[in-house]
Motif scaffolding. Structure first.
Motif, PDB file in Angstrom:
ATOM      1  N   THR A 116       0.917  -0.914   0.109  1.00 14.48           N
ATOM      2  CA  THR A 116      -0.186   0.133   0.251  1.00 14.48           C
ATOM      3  C   THR A 116       0.625   1.651  -0.151  1.00 14.48           C
ATOM      4  OG1 THR A 116      -0.140   0.137   2.121  1.00 14.48           O
ATOM      5  CG2 THR A 116      -1.747  -1.504   0.935  1.00 14.48           C
ATOM      6  N   ARG A 117       2.183   1.123   0.572  1.00 13.16           N
ATOM      7  CA  ARG A 117       2.969   2.152   0.759  1.00 13.16           C
ATOM      8  C   ARG A 117       3.556   2.507  -0.708  1.00 13.16           C
ATOM      9  NH1 ARG A 117       6.795   4.344   4.088  1.00 13.16           N
ATOM     10  NH2 ARG A 117       4.999   4.345   5.546  1.00 13.16           N
ATOM     11  N   LEU A 118       3.739   1.920  -1.686  1.00 16.38           N
ATOM     12  CA  LEU A 118       4.137   1.973  -2.980  1.00 16.38           C
ATOM     13  C   LEU A 118       3.089   2.630  -3.263  1.00 16.38           C
ATOM     14  CD1 LEU A 118       5.886  -1.204  -3.988  1.00 16.38           C
ATOM     15  CD2 LEU A 118       6.790   0.540  -3.742  1.00 16.38           C
ATOM     16  N   LEU A 119       1.841   2.485  -3.548  1.00 16.71           N
ATOM     17  CA  LEU A 119       0.801   2.736  -3.785  1.00 16.71           C
ATOM     18  C   LEU A 119       0.509   4.418  -3.391  1.00 16.71           C
ATOM     19  CD1 LEU A 119      -2.291  -0.265  -4.290  1.00 16.71           C
ATOM     20  CD2 LEU A 119      -0.480   0.483  -6.177  1.00 16.71           C
ATOM     21  N   ASP A 120       0.866   4.131  -2.034  1.00 13.73           N
ATOM     22  CA  ASP A 120       0.979   5.976  -2.121  1.00 13.73           C
ATOM     23  C   ASP A 120       1.340   6.402  -2.153  1.00 13.73           C
ATOM     24  OD1 ASP A 120      -1.898   4.662  -0.545  1.00 13.73           O
ATOM     25  OD2 ASP A 120      -0.295   4.498   1.668  1.00 13.73           O
ATOM     26  N   MET A 121       2.956   6.144  -2.548  1.00 17.33           N
ATOM     27  CA  MET A 121       3.566   7.390  -3.332  1.00 17.33           C
ATOM     28  C   MET A 121       3.013   7.931  -5.227  1.00 17.33           C
ATOM     29  SD  MET A 121       7.388   5.215  -3.012  1.00 17.33           S
ATOM     30  CE  MET A 121       8.059   4.814  -1.469  1.00 17.33           C
ATOM     31  N   GLY A 122       2.083   6.538  -5.575  1.00 22.42           N
ATOM     32  CA  GLY A 122       1.298   7.689  -6.278  1.00 22.42           C
ATOM     33  C   GLY A 122       1.911   6.058  -8.032  1.00 22.42           C
ATOM     34  N   LEU A 123       2.723   5.053  -7.505  1.00 19.47           N
ATOM     35  CA  LEU A 123       2.857   3.930  -8.951  1.00 19.47           C
ATOM     36  C   LEU A 123       0.785   3.295  -8.561  1.00 19.47           C
ATOM     37  CD1 LEU A 123       5.939   2.245  -6.507  1.00 19.47           C
ATOM     38  CD2 LEU A 123       6.113   3.623  -8.443  1.00 19.47           C
ATOM     39  N   GLU A 124       0.938   3.270 -10.102  1.00 18.27           N
ATOM     40  CA  GLU A 124       0.367   2.526 -10.573  1.00 18.27           C
ATOM     41  C   GLU A 124       0.123   0.928 -10.320  1.00 18.27           C
ATOM     42  OE1 GLU A 124      -1.966   3.317 -12.257  1.00 18.27           O
ATOM     43  OE2 GLU A 124      -0.544   5.850 -13.055  1.00 18.27           O
ATOM     44  N   ALA A 125      -1.003   0.663  -9.234  1.00 20.22           N
ATOM     45  CA  ALA A 125      -1.761  -0.779  -9.088  1.00 20.22           C
ATOM     46  C   ALA A 125      -1.648  -1.744  -9.817  1.00 20.22           C
ATOM     47  CB  ALA A 125      -3.097  -0.436  -8.635  1.00 20.22           C
ATOM     48  N   PHE A 126      -1.337  -1.789 -11.016  1.00 15.81           N
ATOM     49  CA  PHE A 126      -1.336  -2.609 -12.567  1.00 15.81           C
ATOM     50  C   PHE A 126       0.245  -3.064 -12.493  1.00 15.81           C
ATOM     51  CE2 PHE A 126      -1.242   0.989 -14.790  1.00 15.81           C
ATOM     52  CZ  PHE A 126      -0.427   1.037 -15.769  1.00 15.81           C
ATOM     53  N   ASN A 127       1.347  -2.008 -11.788  1.00 14.04           N
ATOM     54  CA  ASN A 127       3.184  -2.308 -12.232  1.00 14.04           C
ATOM     55  C   ASN A 127       3.103  -2.909 -11.186  1.00 14.04           C
ATOM     56  OD1 ASN A 127       2.819  -0.957 -14.953  1.00 14.04           O
ATOM     57  ND2 ASN A 127       3.356   1.177 -14.222  1.00 14.04           N
ATOM     58  N   VAL A 128       2.520  -2.331  -9.693  1.00 11.18           N
ATOM     59  CA  VAL A 128       3.001  -2.733  -8.552  1.00 11.18           C
ATOM     60  C   VAL A 128       3.209  -3.863  -8.548  1.00 11.18           C
ATOM     61  CG1 VAL A 128       2.636  -2.434  -6.066  1.00 11.18           C
ATOM     62  CG2 VAL A 128       2.573  -0.559  -7.175  1.00 11.18           C
ATOM     63  N   ALA A 129       1.359  -4.696  -9.365  1.00 12.25           N
ATOM     64  CA  ALA A 129       1.224  -6.072  -8.881  1.00 12.25           C
ATOM     65  C   ALA A 129       1.638  -7.033 -10.061  1.00 12.25           C
ATOM     66  CB  ALA A 129      -0.424  -6.188  -9.530  1.00 12.25           C
ATOM     67  N   SER A 130       1.913  -6.787 -10.757  1.00 10.65           N
ATOM     68  CA  SER A 130       3.124  -6.862 -12.017  1.00 10.65           C
ATOM     69  C   SER A 130       4.399  -7.257 -11.478  1.00 10.65           C
ATOM     70  CB  SER A 130       2.416  -6.756 -13.005  1.00 10.65           C
ATOM     71  OG  SER A 130       1.217  -6.557 -14.006  1.00 10.65           O
ATOM     72  N   ALA A 131       4.374  -6.123 -10.938  1.00 10.34           N
ATOM     73  CA  ALA A 131       6.088  -6.705 -10.593  1.00 10.34           C
ATOM     74  C   ALA A 131       6.824  -7.062  -9.341  1.00 10.34           C
ATOM     75  CB  ALA A 131       6.896  -5.062 -10.665  1.00 10.34           C
ATOM     76  N   VAL A 132       5.768  -6.914  -8.235  1.00 11.28           N
ATOM     77  CA  VAL A 132       6.671  -7.694  -6.786  1.00 11.28           C
ATOM     78  C   VAL A 132       6.249  -9.026  -6.808  1.00 11.28           C
ATOM     79  CG1 VAL A 132       5.846  -7.429  -4.648  1.00 11.28           C
ATOM     80  CG2 VAL A 132       6.075  -5.374  -5.843  1.00 11.28           C
ATOM     81  N   ASN A 133       6.915  -9.700  -6.585  1.00 11.61           N
ATOM     82  CA  ASN A 133       7.138 -10.724  -6.694  1.00 11.61           C
ATOM     83  C   ASN A 133       7.137 -11.547  -5.204  1.00 11.61           C
ATOM     84  OD1 ASN A 133       7.318 -11.834  -8.729  1.00 11.61           O
ATOM     85  ND2 ASN A 133       9.502 -11.936  -9.060  1.00 11.61           N
ATOM     86  N   LEU A 134       7.453 -10.879  -3.878  1.00  8.83           N
ATOM     87  CA  LEU A 134       8.093 -11.194  -3.019  1.00  8.83           C
ATOM     88  C   LEU A 134       7.706 -10.245  -1.904  1.00  8.83           C
ATOM     89  CD1 LEU A 134       8.773 -14.714  -1.347  1.00  8.83           C
ATOM     90  CD2 LEU A 134       9.640 -12.279  -0.054  1.00  8.83           C
ATOM     91  N   VAL A 135       7.317 -10.059  -0.941  1.00  7.12           N
ATOM     92  CA  VAL A 135       7.614  -8.868  -0.057  1.00  7.12           C
ATOM     93  C   VAL A 135       7.975  -9.511   1.522  1.00  7.12           C
ATOM     94  CG1 VAL A 135       6.552  -6.227   1.459  1.00  7.12           C
ATOM     95  CG2 VAL A 135       5.827  -7.266  -0.577  1.00  7.12           C
ATOM     96  N   LEU A 136       9.035  -9.175   2.718  1.00 12.77           N
ATOM     97  CA  LEU A 136       9.493  -9.609   3.531  1.00 12.77           C
ATOM     98  C   LEU A 136       9.495  -8.394   4.542  1.00 12.77           C
ATOM     99  CD1 LEU A 136      12.367 -12.436   4.305  1.00 12.77           C
ATOM    100  CD2 LEU A 136      12.975 -10.163   5.184  1.00 12.77           C
ATOM    101  N   ALA A 137       8.979  -8.845   5.413  1.00 14.29           N
ATOM    102  CA  ALA A 137       8.994  -7.386   6.630  1.00 14.29           C
ATOM    103  C   ALA A 137      10.135  -8.325   7.899  1.00 14.29           C
ATOM    104  CB  ALA A 137       7.449  -7.880   7.276  1.00 14.29           C
ATOM    105  N   GLN A 138      10.437  -8.343   8.371  1.00 16.51           N
ATOM    106  CA  GLN A 138      11.673  -8.123   9.999  1.00 16.51           C
ATOM    107  C   GLN A 138      11.739  -7.339  10.961  1.00 16.51           C
ATOM    108  OE1 GLN A 138      14.852  -9.214   6.930  1.00 16.51           O
ATOM    109  NE2 GLN A 138      16.391  -8.291   8.730  1.00 16.51           N
ATOM    110  N   ARG A 139      12.027  -8.137  12.444  1.00 16.89           N
ATOM    111  CA  ARG A 139      12.410  -7.320  13.183  1.00 16.89           C
ATOM    112  C   ARG A 139      13.248  -8.324  13.654  1.00 16.89           C
ATOM    113  NH1 ARG A 139       9.313  -5.019  11.428  1.00 16.89           N
ATOM    114  NH2 ARG A 139       7.487  -3.250  12.226  1.00 16.89           N
ATOM    115  N   LEU A 140      14.746  -7.803  14.675  1.00 11.34           N
ATOM    116  CA  LEU A 140      15.369  -8.385  15.521  1.00 11.34           C
ATOM    117  C   LEU A 140      14.816  -8.431  16.940  1.00 11.34           C
ATOM    118  CD1 LEU A 140      19.165  -7.413  14.081  1.00 11.34           C
ATOM    119  CD2 LEU A 140      17.728  -9.607  13.586  1.00 11.34           C
TER     120      LEU A 140
END
Length: 609
Positions: A437-461
């Motif tokens: 959603t941050r990428l979409l809020d930046m102004g990137l097109e939803a169809f580009n984000v949906a096509s380009a992103v393969n995986l998102v990893l969030a992490q903490r220590l």
């Protein structure tokens, strides 16, 4: 043990009057002792013992009754050097206190003047332990303090004596020579050189990630960040402050005459056969420049994802994503959560001879063989976006961007991912779904984000429980309430799957594994084995040693891509990803608690429900 009650000390009689009343001394003896007290500044009890008017043991027993505190015979105690280090020499001399023993989080301290409650507050603040005070004879106590604690200059001489044999093992690489002038007297004197070498090598030996040199009005402090927490290690004499700071600036090729603005530099030393890089930052503060050195030790850089503690299903998804010839893999988390290490680990997996890998970083933390690394320099126009544009003309297979900060960088990265390149990058968001959603809020097109992103990893220590002092403990209802659970909450209600539970049993610590045999999804959290560290020398009394990653891995499946095309919010993406088997950071944290790796308190601190 709880601290003895000192709230009533104002109502107690003066010690001289009490001793006369009990017939232990005469008024004449008290009068002579008072005269000596006025001349020497010593306490009355010390003067009475010194003059032979009373036995010290008798005086101590009287004080113990007066202040309702235990008494101790210091002659029967063996001094423990490890406990001795818990109380700074300046504090021991100032308040005449002496640490006797440590039991878990409680430190037993002998003191001669129980009428000063501020002493206990100072001790608790500085040592970070609960203080249990006992009364001791001032005569013997003073002798012990003078024997085992030294003045600042003596401490420095002792420190230099300890490290004198190590100077030949430290070699400064790529440093700037002293050009003279600029108030640099003393910078190249042996004590300062050896002190700086000692600080740097000790930090590396302890596995610290950062060194903080801080200037205050009346003291100079050195702290190490170990396992994410700062620990004070020494207080060099104030007279060494200018030379110490200037020495570090010279070694880092910084302008030693400029003390008004922040500066950044690098430092490289060779310790034995190891070459250690330091990233150095200075900051002008009220009482001098603060210097922070980030330690970049390749020897501590673990690039094996299997050792990070990532769950098997999440690891498989990540390996598939970085094995694709194109697309985008995003890693998210706060500063210091290990994002760069994860990205380097991914690059090391695909760093083979037929692959052209290019990275744009700010700053370049580790030099990796076979990878073309670029240091971003916005002041000369070399931004992430500018580096990315140049990369696309360099025939890359894999591109790593240190961070997507704006629409321009995000747009170029998306374009690269859609035109046959594998792109790895980071963002600062709280969870994997929020990254999309941050990428979409930046102004990137939803169809580009949906096509380009393969995986998102969030992490903490989170910090691991110390294996040396690990013990079982009862479940804490308040801790569970903070995690939005109760003792009756089942693992099924925490949204665990059977696969996740089976993995927890298979990868549990040796102490926890036998106790998980009969645990099912319908077991309550009160049925689980709970663990803590009691505190020992191995962990510095904290009960925690080392760190462990928590991971939330969201692979972009077909249903998720459809939701992104509809510009679904983060909550909808999260619910769908969980339904498809994703473990949230909190759920992964619960798994680490079940395995006996970390505590629920650590998980609560680093994750949200």
């Amino acid at each position: 043990m709880a601290a003895a009650p000192l709230s009533l000390v104002a109502d107690h009689q003066r010690i001289g009057e009490l001793l006369v009343k009990e017939g232990l001394v005469t008024r004449e003896q008290v009068a002579r002792a008072l005269q000596e007290q006025q001349a020497t500044g010593m306490r009355l009890g010390y003067c009475l013992v010194k003059q032979g008017a009373i036995e010290e043991t008798t005086l101590v027993k009287t004080l113990a009754r007066q202040y309702r505190m235990p008494a101790v015979d210091l002659a029967r105690f063996e001094v423990d050097p490890r406990v001795l280090k818990l109380v700074p020499g300046e504090l021991a001399s100032k308040h005449l206190v002496f640490p006797l023993k440590r039991d878990g989080r409680t430190l037993t301290v002998a003191l001669a003047d129980p009428s000063n409650p501020g002493v206990l507050d100072d001790l608790k603040f500085i040592t970070r332990y609960d203080i249990f005070p006992v009364v001791a004879g001032e005569f013997t106590l003073r002798a012990l303090v003078e024997k085992h604690y030294e003045s600042g200059d003596q401490q420095m001489q002792s420190l230099l004596a300890e490290i004198s044999g190590d100077d030949g093992d430290v070699e400064i690489i790529e440093s700037q020579e002293d050009e003279g002038g600029n108030g640099m007297a003393g910078v190249d004197e042996a004590p300062v050189v050896r002190l700086v070498n000692a600080i740097l090598t000790e930090a590396v030996k302890r596995g610290a990630s950062d060194i903080h040199v801080e200037c205050f009005e009346h003291e100079l402090r050195v702290r190490f960040r170990i396992d994410g927490a700062l620990q004070e290690v020494m207080k060099p004499p104030m007279k060494l402050k200018p030379a110490l700071i200037s020495r570090l600036k010279i070694m880092s090729s910084l302008n030693i005459a400029e003390r008004r603005v922040p500066q950044d530099g690098r430092l490289k030393i060779k310790v034995g056969k190891r070459v250690i890089d330091f990233r150095v930052s200075t900051l002008p503060t009220l009482f001098g420049e603060k210097i922070v050195l980030r330690i970049l030790d390749k020897g501590n850089l673990t690039l094996d994802l299997e050792t990070f503690g990532i769950e098997p299903a999440a690891e498989v998804a990540l390996m598939e994503a970085i094995s694709n010839p194109y697309g985008m893999v995003l890693v998210t988390g706060p500063t210091g959560s290990g994002k760069t290490t994860t990205l380097y680990s991914c690059l090391s997996k695909i760093n083979v001879g037929d692959t052209n890998i290019m990275t744009a970083e700010d700053p370049v933390e580790y030099n990796l063989f076979g990878i073309n690394q670029v240091q971003v320099r916005p002041e000369v126009g070399l931004t992430f976006a500018a580096a990315l544009k140049a990369f696309l003309r360099q025939d890359p297979n894999v591109i790593m961007v240190g961070e997507i900060r704006d629409l321009e960088t995000g747009g170029i990265a998306i374009k690269a991912a859609l035109t046959g390149h594998l792109v790895l990058s980071t963002l600062h968001t709280n969870s994997a779904p929020e990254t999309v959603t941050r990428l979409l809020d930046m102004g990137l097109e939803a169809f580009n984000v949906a096509s380009a992103v393969n995986l998102v990893l969030a992490q903490r220590l989170v910090r691991r429980i110390c294996p040396k002092c690990k013990v079982r403990r009862p479940v804490d209802p308040q801790e569970l309430a903070a995690a939005k659970a109760t003792p009756k909450t089942t693992l099924r209600e925490l949204r665990f799957t059977q696969a996740a539970l089976d993995n927890a049993k298979a990868r549990a610590t040796p102490e926890a594994a036998p106790l998980l045999t009969n645990i099912t999804l319908d077991s309550t959290v009160s049925d689980l084995p709970w663990w803590k560290g009691n505190g020992c020398d191995h962990c510095g009394g904290t009960g925690l040693k080392g760190r462990q990653g928590l991971y939330e891995v969201m692979a972009m499946t077909g249903p998720l891509r459809k939701q992104v095309l509809k510009s679904a919010d983060a909550a909808a993406l999260r619910d769908l990803a969980i339904a498809e088997g994703m473990l949230t950071l909190r759920m992964d944290g619960w798994l680490k608690v079940i395995k006996g790796v970390t505590t629920l308190e650590q998980v609560i601190r680093e994750t949200s429900a």
